[in-house]
Design a protein around this motif. Structure first.
Motif, short mmCIF file in Angstrom:
data_model
loop_
_atom_site.label_atom_id
_atom_site.label_comp_id
_atom_site.label_asym_id
_atom_site.label_seq_id
_atom_site.Cartn_x
_atom_site.Cartn_y
_atom_site.Cartn_z
N GLU A 5 3.52 -8.12 -4.04
CA GLU A 5 2.63 -7.49 -3.06
C GLU A 5 1.85 -6.32 -3.67
OE1 GLU A 5 1.87 -8.81 -0.46
OE2 GLU A 5 3.54 -9.61 0.71
N ASN A 6 2.32 -5.80 -4.77
CA ASN A 6 1.62 -4.71 -5.45
C ASN A 6 0.25 -5.16 -5.96
OD1 ASN A 6 1.49 -2.00 -6.43
ND2 ASN A 6 2.01 -2.71 -8.48
N LYS A 7 0.06 -6.47 -6.07
CA LYS A 7 -1.21 -7.03 -6.51
C LYS A 7 -2.20 -7.21 -5.35
CE LYS A 7 0.10 -8.00 -10.84
NZ LYS A 7 -0.60 -7.53 -12.06
N SER A 8 -1.71 -7.03 -4.13
CA SER A 8 -2.52 -7.27 -2.94
C SER A 8 -3.02 -5.96 -2.32
CB SER A 8 -1.70 -8.04 -1.90
OG SER A 8 -2.40 -8.17 -0.68
N GLU A 9 -4.17 -6.06 -1.61
CA GLU A 9 -4.73 -4.89 -0.91
C GLU A 9 -4.37 -4.88 0.57
OE1 GLU A 9 -8.91 -4.55 -1.42
OE2 GLU A 9 -8.82 -4.16 -3.56
N HIS A 10 -3.66 -5.88 1.03
CA HIS A 10 -3.35 -5.99 2.47
C HIS A 10 -2.49 -4.80 2.91
CE1 HIS A 10 -1.93 -7.65 6.26
NE2 HIS A 10 -2.88 -8.56 6.16
N PRO A 11 -2.75 -4.26 4.10
CA PRO A 11 -1.96 -3.12 4.61
C PRO A 11 -0.45 -3.37 4.63
CG PRO A 11 -3.89 -3.44 5.98
CD PRO A 11 -3.86 -4.59 5.02
N ILE A 12 -0.04 -4.59 4.97
CA ILE A 12 1.39 -4.90 4.97
C ILE A 12 1.93 -4.86 3.55
CG2 ILE A 12 3.08 -6.75 5.36
CD1 ILE A 12 1.59 -7.51 7.86
N ALA A 13 1.14 -5.34 2.62
CA ALA A 13 1.55 -5.30 1.21
C ALA A 13 1.75 -3.86 0.75
CB ALA A 13 0.50 -6.00 0.34
N ARG A 14 0.83 -3.00 1.16
CA ARG A 14 0.94 -1.58 0.80
C ARG A 14 2.21 -0.96 1.37
NH1 ARG A 14 -5.25 0.41 2.16
NH2 ARG A 14 -6.32 -0.76 0.51
N ALA A 15 2.54 -1.36 2.61
CA ALA A 15 3.74 -0.82 3.26
C ALA A 15 5.00 -1.24 2.51
CB ALA A 15 3.80 -1.31 4.71
N ILE A 16 5.04 -2.49 2.06
CA ILE A 16 6.20 -2.98 1.33
C ILE A 16 6.35 -2.26 -0.01
CG2 ILE A 16 7.14 -5.00 0.12
CD1 ILE A 16 6.02 -6.70 2.42
N VAL A 17 5.23 -2.09 -0.71
CA VAL A 17 5.25 -1.39 -2.00
C VAL A 17 5.69 0.06 -1.81
CG1 VAL A 17 3.84 -0.58 -3.93
CG2 VAL A 17 3.51 -2.88 -3.03
N LYS A 18 5.19 0.69 -0.76
CA LYS A 18 5.57 2.08 -0.47
C LYS A 18 7.07 2.19 -0.22
CE LYS A 18 4.59 5.95 2.63
NZ LYS A 18 3.85 6.40 3.85
N LYS A 19 7.62 1.25 0.54
CA LYS A 19 9.05 1.25 0.83
C LYS A 19 9.86 1.07 -0.46
CE LYS A 19 12.76 1.15 3.38
NZ LYS A 19 13.28 2.38 4.03
N ALA A 20 9.39 0.18 -1.33
CA ALA A 20 10.08 -0.05 -2.60
C ALA A 20 10.08 1.21 -3.46
CB ALA A 20 9.41 -1.20 -3.34
N GLN A 21 8.96 1.92 -3.44
CA GLN A 21 8.87 3.16 -4.21
C GLN A 21 9.80 4.22 -3.65
OE1 GLN A 21 4.64 3.81 -3.90
NE2 GLN A 21 4.18 2.69 -5.79
N GLU A 22 9.90 4.28 -2.31
CA GLU A 22 10.82 5.23 -1.68
C GLU A 22 12.27 4.92 -2.05
OE1 GLU A 22 9.99 4.93 2.45
OE2 GLU A 22 8.13 6.11 2.36
N GLU A 23 12.56 3.62 -2.18
CA GLU A 23 13.92 3.21 -2.54
C GLU A 23 14.12 3.23 -4.06
OE1 GLU A 23 16.35 2.51 -0.45
OE2 GLU A 23 15.14 2.76 1.35
N LYS A 24 13.07 3.67 -4.78
CA LYS A 24 13.10 3.75 -6.25
C LYS A 24 13.44 2.41 -6.90
CE LYS A 24 14.27 8.67 -6.20
NZ LYS A 24 15.22 9.72 -6.65
N ILE A 25 12.82 1.36 -6.35
CA ILE A 25 12.98 0.02 -6.92
C ILE A 25 11.93 -0.17 -8.00
CG2 ILE A 25 12.81 -2.45 -6.42
CD1 ILE A 25 13.76 -1.82 -3.57
N GLU A 26 12.35 -0.56 -9.16
CA GLU A 26 11.43 -0.75 -10.28
C GLU A 26 10.69 -2.08 -10.12
OE1 GLU A 26 11.48 -0.95 -15.19
OE2 GLU A 26 13.29 -0.39 -14.07
N LEU A 27 9.37 -2.02 -10.17
CA LEU A 27 8.56 -3.23 -9.99
C LEU A 27 8.50 -4.03 -11.28
CD1 LEU A 27 5.60 -1.82 -7.85
CD2 LEU A 27 7.80 -2.74 -7.10
N GLU A 28 8.54 -5.35 -11.11
CA GLU A 28 8.49 -6.24 -12.27
C GLU A 28 7.05 -6.66 -12.58
OE1 GLU A 28 11.03 -9.59 -11.78
OE2 GLU A 28 12.68 -8.42 -10.94
N GLU A 29 6.85 -7.15 -13.78
CA GLU A 29 5.54 -7.66 -14.18
C GLU A 29 5.38 -9.08 -13.63
OE1 GLU A 29 2.98 -8.70 -18.22
OE2 GLU A 29 4.79 -7.45 -18.34
#
Length: 277
Positions: A5-29
């Motif tokens: 979802e980090n590749k998407s501009e959709h508002p829901i995608a942004r919300a998911i990425v934000k939550k992952a960052q808050e949980e300090k989840i490392e994003l994969e390539e």
């Protein structure tokens, strides 16, 4: 899911990425990414794992068996939109995403209704979720579970009854924003939504929509007034200055007519400046 979802501009995608960052989840390539308008997204990891993330239609289109129907019902009954997540064509998760209503949205809907404007909710969400939100904010007419193309077709149908203003901020709204008579987006929306709109609100305050309508109507009224004053002086002064009414004993010095033209221009300018008040 957040990595894709980090590749998407959709508002829901942004919300998911934000939550992952808050949980300090490392994003994969992510090796490959594809947005599927009206359905969701597809992503392939470096390991070759294929993920599909989107609505129920996306799962059906890819012949993915839908399980956990009770969980789905529970999430919907709570007013959630559901993201279905599949891994290698097998459903592995349901994610419930709930819209947070803006504080003034109910007041904005009331103001628009007081202007005798019909409000329609046009959404890709399922019918149950859409009805819950619509009831909460005071919208009576709901068209749900539609793709971007179907949104555009609904806009065309609505245009047969009058002017249509479409307000949206997502990728899936871009076609509808172009199709409507007036497309309105917000500065926090996706780039394609803003590019597709005639009007971009510089903040997320929805009360600006009511202000937009108010300013538009005042502007049209002001234009009509200016046209009157511009033609009034010309129609009255020029024929008299040319001597058309001289047989009736009515004459005018051309200099006075020229001065009246100046007054006409000044009147138009001053009247236009009233819009700033």
């Amino acid at each position: 899911v957040a990595s894709i979802e980090n590749k998407s501009e959709h508002p829901i995608a942004r919300a998911i990425v934000k939550k992952a960052q808050e949980e300090k989840i490392e994003l994969e390539e992510i090796k490959e990414f594809k947005a599927i308008p009206g359905f969701g997204v597809e992503g392939i990891t470096k390991k070759g794992e294929k993920y599909l993330i989107g609505n129920k239609k996306l799962m059906v289109e890819n012949n993915i068996k839908i399980s956990n129907e009770q969980d789905e019902k529970d999430l919907v009954n709570q007013g959630n939109s559901i993201l279905f997540v599949s891994l290698n064509n097998e459903l592995i998760a349901l994610i419930g995403v709930k819209d947070i209503l803006k504080e003034n949205v109910v007041d904005v809907i009331k103001k628009l209704k007081n202007r005798n404007i019909d409000i329609v909710m046009l959404t890709g969400d399922n019918e149950k979720t859409a009805d819950i939100i619509a009831k909460e904010i005071g919208i009576n007419k709901v068209i749900s579970n539609v793709t971007p193309k179907e949104k555009s077709e609904q806009i065309k149908k609505l245009k047969t009854n009058g002017l249509v203003m479409m307000c949206g901020d997502g990728i899936n709204d871009s076609v509808s924003l172009v199709t409507a008579d007036i497309g309105v987006s917000v500065s926090s929306g996706t780039d394609i939504a803003m590019d597709s709109s005639q009007v971009v609100l510089m903040n997320d305050n929805l009360e600006k929509i009511d202000d937009l309508i108010d300013i538009s109507r005042k502007t049209i009224r002001n234009i009509k007034q200016n046209l009157f004053w511009a033609f009034f002086y010309n129609i009255c002064m020029i024929p008299i200055a040319c001597g058309v009414l001289q047989p009736l004993g009515i004459t005018m010095n051309p200099m006075i007519a020229a001065f009246a033209m100046t007054i006409s221009s000044l009147t138009v300018v001053l009247n236009a400046l009233r819009l700033r008040i």
